[in-house]
Write a protein that holds these residues in place. Structure first.
Motif, mmCIF file in Angstrom:
data_model
loop_
_atom_site.group_PDB
_atom_site.id
_atom_site.type_symbol
_atom_site.label_atom_id
_atom_site.label_comp_id
_atom_site.label_asym_id
_atom_site.label_seq_id
_atom_site.Cartn_x
_atom_site.Cartn_y
_atom_site.Cartn_z
ATOM 1 N N PRO A 1 0.819 -1.224 0.000
ATOM 2 C CA PRO A 1 0.000 0.000 0.000
ATOM 3 C C PRO A 1 0.846 1.264 0.000
ATOM 4 C CG PRO A 1 -0.853 -1.581 1.580
ATOM 5 C CD PRO A 1 0.470 -2.092 1.145
ATOM 6 N N GLY B 1 -10.203 -2.650 5.853
ATOM 7 C CA GLY B 1 -9.305 -2.200 4.787
ATOM 8 C C GLY B 1 -9.108 -3.227 3.691
ATOM 9 N N ARG B 2 -8.871 -4.498 4.072
ATOM 10 C CA ARG B 2 -8.629 -5.534 3.066
ATOM 11 C C ARG B 2 -9.899 -5.846 2.285
ATOM 12 N NH1 ARG B 2 -5.138 -3.967 5.000
ATOM 13 N NH2 ARG B 2 -5.205 -2.833 3.035
ATOM 14 N N GLN C 1 -10.662 -3.023 -0.197
ATOM 15 C CA GLN C 1 -9.689 -3.030 -1.291
ATOM 16 C C GLN C 1 -10.042 -4.082 -2.341
ATOM 17 O OE1 GLN C 1 -5.659 -3.861 -0.090
ATOM 18 N NE2 GLN C 1 -4.851 -3.754 -2.159
ATOM 19 N N ALA D 1 -13.080 5.246 -0.183
ATOM 20 C CA ALA D 1 -12.266 4.466 -1.119
ATOM 21 C C ALA D 1 -12.832 4.527 -2.536
ATOM 22 C CB ALA D 1 -12.166 3.021 -0.640
ATOM 23 N N ARG E 1 -10.823 5.842 -5.743
ATOM 24 C CA ARG E 1 -10.696 5.093 -6.992
ATOM 25 C C ARG E 1 -11.211 5.905 -8.172
ATOM 26 N NH1 ARG E 1 -14.197 -0.250 -8.225
ATOM 27 N NH2 ARG E 1 -15.780 1.387 -8.208
ATOM 28 N N TRP F 1 -4.192 0.457 -7.285
ATOM 29 C CA TRP F 1 -5.074 -0.425 -6.515
ATOM 30 C C TRP F 1 -4.538 -0.639 -5.110
ATOM 31 C CZ3 TRP F 1 -4.622 -5.906 -5.199
ATOM 32 C CH2 TRP F 1 -5.806 -6.417 -4.630
ATOM 33 N N HIS F 2 -3.238 -0.824 -4.980
ATOM 34 C CA HIS F 2 -2.670 -0.984 -3.641
ATOM 35 C C HIS F 2 -2.769 0.314 -2.839
ATOM 36 C CE1 HIS F 2 -1.281 -5.087 -3.711
ATOM 37 N NE2 HIS F 2 -0.684 -4.907 -4.873
ATOM 38 N N ILE G 1 -5.311 2.148 -2.895
ATOM 39 C CA ILE G 1 -6.669 2.087 -2.352
ATOM 40 C C ILE G 1 -6.646 1.384 -1.000
ATOM 41 C CG2 ILE G 1 -8.966 1.089 -2.674
ATOM 42 C CD1 ILE G 1 -8.597 1.500 -5.681
ATOM 43 N N GLY G 2 -5.794 0.353 -0.866
ATOM 44 C CA GLY G 2 -5.660 -0.323 0.416
ATOM 45 C C GLY G 2 -5.147 0.601 1.502
ATOM 46 N N ALA H 1 -7.920 2.965 2.404
ATOM 47 C CA ALA H 1 -8.960 2.258 3.149
ATOM 48 C C ALA H 1 -8.551 2.042 4.602
ATOM 49 C CB ALA H 1 -9.266 0.923 2.472
ATOM 50 N N ASP H 2 -7.300 1.667 4.838
ATOM 51 C CA ASP H 2 -6.818 1.495 6.213
ATOM 52 C C ASP H 2 -6.939 2.798 7.000
ATOM 53 O OD1 ASP H 2 -6.137 -1.198 5.971
ATOM 54 O OD2 ASP H 2 -4.114 -0.743 5.244
#
Length: 246
Positions: free
Chosen positions: A70, A132-133, A136, A207, A211, A226-227, A229-230, A233-234
């Motif tokens: 991330p 978060g996961r 994502q 998120a 995106r 994309w990572h 976004i993780g 999100a966290d």
């Protein structure tokens, strides 16, 4: 399960494209394991060195477990933002390492502050990486080809969200385990579940907006984006959780 861990963490494992396409529901298991790790590190190190040392250890473990994916994704986005779009105007690529490092450090410092702030409500540290996961992976929809991963099906989306909501029920159990003596434990447990549901919704909104901005700015969402976004999100999950408790 191994494929999900191989894609979402930095653990050494070669994953199969078809296997991960069928195994996205194991995303929730990855989030649960990470949440337990977050909570365990905070509890063990916090009792030895205090909340600030625990927050630092927590972030270090988080980066190592995720293979810094991330953070690298966020750094790559920062580098792209500081590049000149027209090579004819600026043929030499500018040095963007400082800007990328600053963005990553800012996110890590914010997460560290919120992790420290969460010392009195430890179950939050279980909920955040779980959300978060899951967020994502669900937001891989529509960009899987550019990321190089098969997209989860509609049924898998539903299963991931449902299992994430169900896993929130572990928060009161873990909270009781690490804080066995506490008034109104049952009420606190219910509050954790409600806080998790609200945080899940807030994280999805933030998120999705991130995106959408990435796609509008760069035209696509690749693996680095994309990572990132993780990472967002966290941070969004922690922010939403801490904001409710305090």
């Amino acid at each position: 399960m191994r494929e999900a861990f191989g894609v979402l963490t930095g653990l050494p494992h070669e994953w199969d494209h078809d296997q991960i396409g069928r195994g996205w529901v194991w995303t929730v298991a990855v989030g649960v394991v990470m949440g337990v790790v977050w909570l365990s590190v905070q509890q063990v190190v916090g009792r030895i060195g205090g909340p600030f040392v625990a927050a630092g250890a927590l972030l270090l473990v988080h980066v190592v477990v995720l293979g810094a994916r991330p953070q690298r994704g966020l750094a790559a986005v920062a580098e792209e933002l500081t590049e000149e779009p027209d090579p004819a105007v600026a043929p030499s690529r500018p040095d963007t390492g400082g800007a990328a490092a600053a963005v990553v450090m800012l996110v890590l410092l914010m997460m560290s502050g919120m992790a420290t702030f969460s010392a009195d409500v430890p179950a939050l540290l279980f909920i955040a990486p779980l959300i978060g996961r899951s967020v994502q992976v669900v937001l891989l929809q529509g960009c899987g080809e550019d990321v190089g991963l098969p997209e989860p099906s509609a049924l898998q989306h539903t299963a991931i969200v449902a299992l994430t909501v169900a896993a929130l029920g572990l928060a009161p159990v873990l909270n009781t385990a690490v804080r066995p003596v506490r008034e109104n434990a049952q009420i606190q447990g219910i509050e954790y579940v409600v806080a998790g549901l609200i945080a899940l919704l807030v994280t999805f909104v933030i998120a999705i907006a991130w995106r959408g901005w990435l796609r509008a700015r760069f035209g696509t969402v690749d693996a680095n984006a994309w990572h990132s976004i993780g990472a967002v999100a966290d941070l969004a999950a922690l922010l939403a959780l801490v904001g409710q408790i305090n």
